[in-house]
Every structure is written in structure tokens, then in C-alpha cells.
Design a protein around this motif. Structure first.
Motif, PDB file in Angstrom:
ATOM      1  N   ASN A   7      -8.764  -5.231   6.927  1.00 22.91           N
ATOM      2  CA  ASN A   7      -8.793  -3.827   6.181  1.00 22.91           C
ATOM      3  C   ASN A   7      -7.384  -2.950   7.688  1.00 22.91           C
ATOM      4  N   SER A   8      -7.014  -3.707   8.591  1.00 25.28           N
ATOM      5  CA  SER A   8      -6.289  -3.200   9.622  1.00 25.28           C
ATOM      6  C   SER A   8      -4.566  -2.962   9.031  1.00 25.28           C
ATOM      7  N   ARG A   9      -4.458  -4.735   8.085  1.00 22.89           N
ATOM      8  CA  ARG A   9      -2.914  -5.245   7.707  1.00 22.89           C
ATOM      9  C   ARG A   9      -2.934  -4.150   6.378  1.00 22.89           C
ATOM     10  N   VAL A  10      -4.208  -4.239   5.967  1.00 25.01           N
ATOM     11  CA  VAL A  10      -3.686  -3.786   3.852  1.00 25.01           C
ATOM     12  C   VAL A  10      -2.948  -1.675   5.077  1.00 25.01           C
ATOM     13  N   VAL A  11      -4.524  -1.811   5.600  1.00 22.81           N
ATOM     14  CA  VAL A  11      -4.040  -0.117   5.757  1.00 22.81           C
ATOM     15  C   VAL A  11      -2.410  -0.224   6.524  1.00 22.81           C
ATOM     16  N   GLN A  12      -1.927  -0.542   7.383  1.00 21.72           N
ATOM     17  CA  GLN A  12      -0.573  -1.098   7.490  1.00 21.72           C
ATOM     18  C   GLN A  12       0.065  -0.916   5.839  1.00 21.72           C
ATOM     19  N   VAL A  14       0.167  -1.079   2.652  1.00 22.18           N
ATOM     20  CA  VAL A  14       0.527   0.708   2.444  1.00 22.18           C
ATOM     21  C   VAL A  14       0.761   1.610   2.657  1.00 22.18           C
ATOM     22  N   ALA A  15       0.764   1.709   4.295  1.00 16.45           N
ATOM     23  CA  ALA A  15       1.887   2.858   4.973  1.00 16.45           C
ATOM     24  C   ALA A  15       3.595   1.708   5.099  1.00 16.45           C
ATOM     25  N   THR A  29       3.788   7.994   9.307  1.00 19.95           N
ATOM     26  CA  THR A  29       2.910   8.188   7.129  1.00 19.95           C
ATOM     27  C   THR A  29       1.450   8.096   7.808  1.00 19.95           C
ATOM     28  N   LEU A  30       0.994   7.633   8.836  1.00 19.95           N
ATOM     29  CA  LEU A  30      -0.100   6.953   9.389  1.00 19.95           C
ATOM     30  C   LEU A  30      -0.017   8.352   9.426  1.00 19.95           C
ATOM     31  N   ARG A  33      -1.480  11.554   7.337  1.00 20.69           N
ATOM     32  CA  ARG A  33      -1.980  11.411   5.915  1.00 20.69           C
ATOM     33  C   ARG A  33      -3.236  11.941   6.288  1.00 20.69           C
TER      34      ARG A  33
END
Length: 71
Positions: A7-12, A14-15, A29-30, A33
Motif C-alpha cells: 500500500n505504501s508503494r502504491v501511495v508513493q 501515485v504521489a 503532493t503528499l 493531500r
């Protein structure tokens, strides 16, 4: 790979993509949000405002006329 790490990698990712499009850093960006729940609160506010406008449309038309002004 543990789920939290994925999940952390996906969020990163996307960011990073959003930052690239906005031409700012991923950190910014993070940081910018919206907090969880604020999107739902904003949506509820807009829906309530739209409902209010529909209910009182005739009152507004009587008070201000039906001519709309583009801004």
C-alpha cells in the motif's frame, strides 16, 4: 511483500505521478493531500447546497429574477 508495504508503494507511486504532473515534489503532493473524510464531508456539503438551491429555487427567482449572470 506485506500488505502495508505494498500500500505504501502504491501511495508513493501515485504521489510521484501526481507530483510529476503538477511539477512539484512528491513530498509536497503528499503533504497537500486531503485528510481522510474531508472529501466525503465536502461532497456532503455540495449535495446539501444543491438540495437547498432546488428547494428554494422559486424563492430566489422571485427575489432576484431568473436571469443568470456568468462569471
Amino acid at each position: 511483500m506485506p500488505r502495508a508495504q505494498l500500500n505504501s508503494r502504491v501511495v508513493q507511486a501515485v504521489a510521484d505521478e501526481a507530483a510529476r504532473r503538477r511539477r512539484v515534489t512528491a513530498t509536497r503532493t503528499l503533504a497537500e493531500r486531503p485528510e481522510p473524510g474531508t472529501v466525503d464531508a465536502g461532497r456532503a456539503f455540495v449535495e446539501a447546497a444543491a438540495d437547498f438551491m432546488q428547494r428554494y429555487e422559486s424563492v430566489f427567482a422571485e427575489e432576484f429574477g431568473t436571469e443568470r449572470v456568468a462569471r
